[in-house]
Design a protein around this motif. Structure first.
Motif, PDB file in Angstrom:
ATOM      1  N   PRO A   1      39.956 107.002  87.050  1.00  0.00           N
ATOM      2  CA  PRO A   1      41.145 106.182  86.799  1.00  0.00           C
ATOM      3  C   PRO A   1      40.979 104.720  87.200  1.00  0.00           C
ATOM      4  N   GLN A   2      40.066 104.440  88.137  1.00  0.00           N
ATOM      5  CA  GLN A   2      39.849 103.065  88.584  1.00  0.00           C
ATOM      6  C   GLN A   2      38.822 102.316  87.748  1.00  0.00           C
ATOM      7  N   ILE A   3      38.073 103.032  86.931  1.00  0.00           N
ATOM      8  CA  ILE A   3      37.016 102.401  86.159  1.00  0.00           C
ATOM      9  C   ILE A   3      37.604 101.695  84.947  1.00  0.00           C
ATOM     10  N   SER A   4      37.187 100.469  84.725  1.00  0.00           N
ATOM     11  CA  SER A   4      37.670  99.678  83.601  1.00  0.00           C
ATOM     12  C   SER A   4      37.341 100.361  82.277  1.00  0.00           C
ATOM     13  N   SER A   5      38.214 100.157  81.290  1.00  0.00           N
ATOM     14  CA  SER A   5      37.946 100.718  79.958  1.00  0.00           C
ATOM     15  C   SER A   5      36.689 100.122  79.351  1.00  0.00           C
ATOM     16  N   ASN A   6      36.298  98.942  79.826  1.00  0.00           N
ATOM     17  CA  ASN A   6      35.050  98.315  79.378  1.00  0.00           C
ATOM     18  C   ASN A   6      33.911  98.537  80.376  1.00  0.00           C
ATOM     19  N   GLY A   7      34.188  99.298  81.422  1.00  0.00           N
ATOM     20  CA  GLY A   7      33.202  99.512  82.467  1.00  0.00           C
ATOM     21  C   GLY A   7      32.093 100.466  82.041  1.00  0.00           C
ATOM     22  N   VAL A   8      31.058 100.526  82.857  1.00  0.00           N
ATOM     23  CA  VAL A   8      29.898 101.376  82.588  1.00  0.00           C
ATOM     24  C   VAL A   8      29.771 102.405  83.707  1.00  0.00           C
TER      25      VAL A   8
END
Length: 213
Positions: free
Chosen positions: A159-166
């Motif tokens: 839930p904390q990971i960005s939608s653009n994150g890897v």
């Protein structure tokens, strides 16, 4: 003379072996797999730290995607932590929060990071990835802790990971099936879209599906 000696934990045994090796690079000895039939073309510092080429990849990835916040699980002796920190330093911003559960290994990693000149970029913690609290949006999540809890920790931080994150998950070779099957399960659940990189120990490169545009 003692007839029986207390058996060393695997992490402690590898830590001592790495210290005796003094940072020497060795050919990767992970067994061949269908996706990576020539592991000897890669190199390693020890059997727990990511392959040398993967460490370089981590720095390059950080310099490519410019993360503000990196979270790593399973720092071990801090090699991957420091390669990520090198990328952050080259970018001129960002931080890495990493954890190592074993207190003995954590102490060695802490010493290594303190002596590296990169400590300002690193927040190393002696705790479990399933308990560690991190504030902020995560741009790069690197899962490299105990294999049995990889799926649980990815789900915990998702839930904390960005939608653009890897999302990176190490040790996902077809030989180390625990992590590979966990990654496939996360994909089947619709949580991640995964690419399985054919490195000796295996690396998953993924993004979460929720929120992508």
């Amino acid at each position: 003379m003692r007839l029986f000696r207390k058996k060393l934990k695997q992490e402690h045994k590898v830590m001592l072996q790495a210290e005796r090796a003094g940072g020497a690079l060795l050919p990767e000895y992970h067994r061949p797999t269908s996706e990576c039939p020539h592991p000897e073309r890669w190199h390693m510092y020890d059997s727990m730290t990511a392959e040398a080429e993967v460490l370089e990849f981590l720095q390059t990835l950080v310099m490519t995607i410019k993360p503000q916040l990196v979270v790593e699980t399973g720092a071990f002796l801090g090699a991957s932590t420091l390669w990520i920190a090198k990328g952050l330093k080259a970018n001129g911003f960002g931080r890495i929060v990493s954890c190592e559960f074993d207190p003995v290994v954590y102490a060695r990693a802490k010493e290594r990071i303190a002596a590296s000149g990169l400590a300002d970029w690193v927040d190393l913690r002696n705790e479990s990835s399933l308990e560690m609290q991190v504030e902020g949006t995560i741009d790069l999540f690197y899962s490299d802790s105990d294999m049995e809890i990889r799926a649980a920790e990815v789900k915990r931080f998702l839930p904390q990971i960005s939608s653009n994150g890897v999302v990176l998950i190490h040790d996902a070779s077809s030989h180390l099936r625990v992590v590979r099957e966990a990654a496939f399960a996360l994909e089947r659940e619709g949580l991640l879209s995964c690419v399985f990189l054919p490195t000796p120990r295996g690396m998953v490169l993924a993004q979460k599906r929720e929120g992508r545009q």
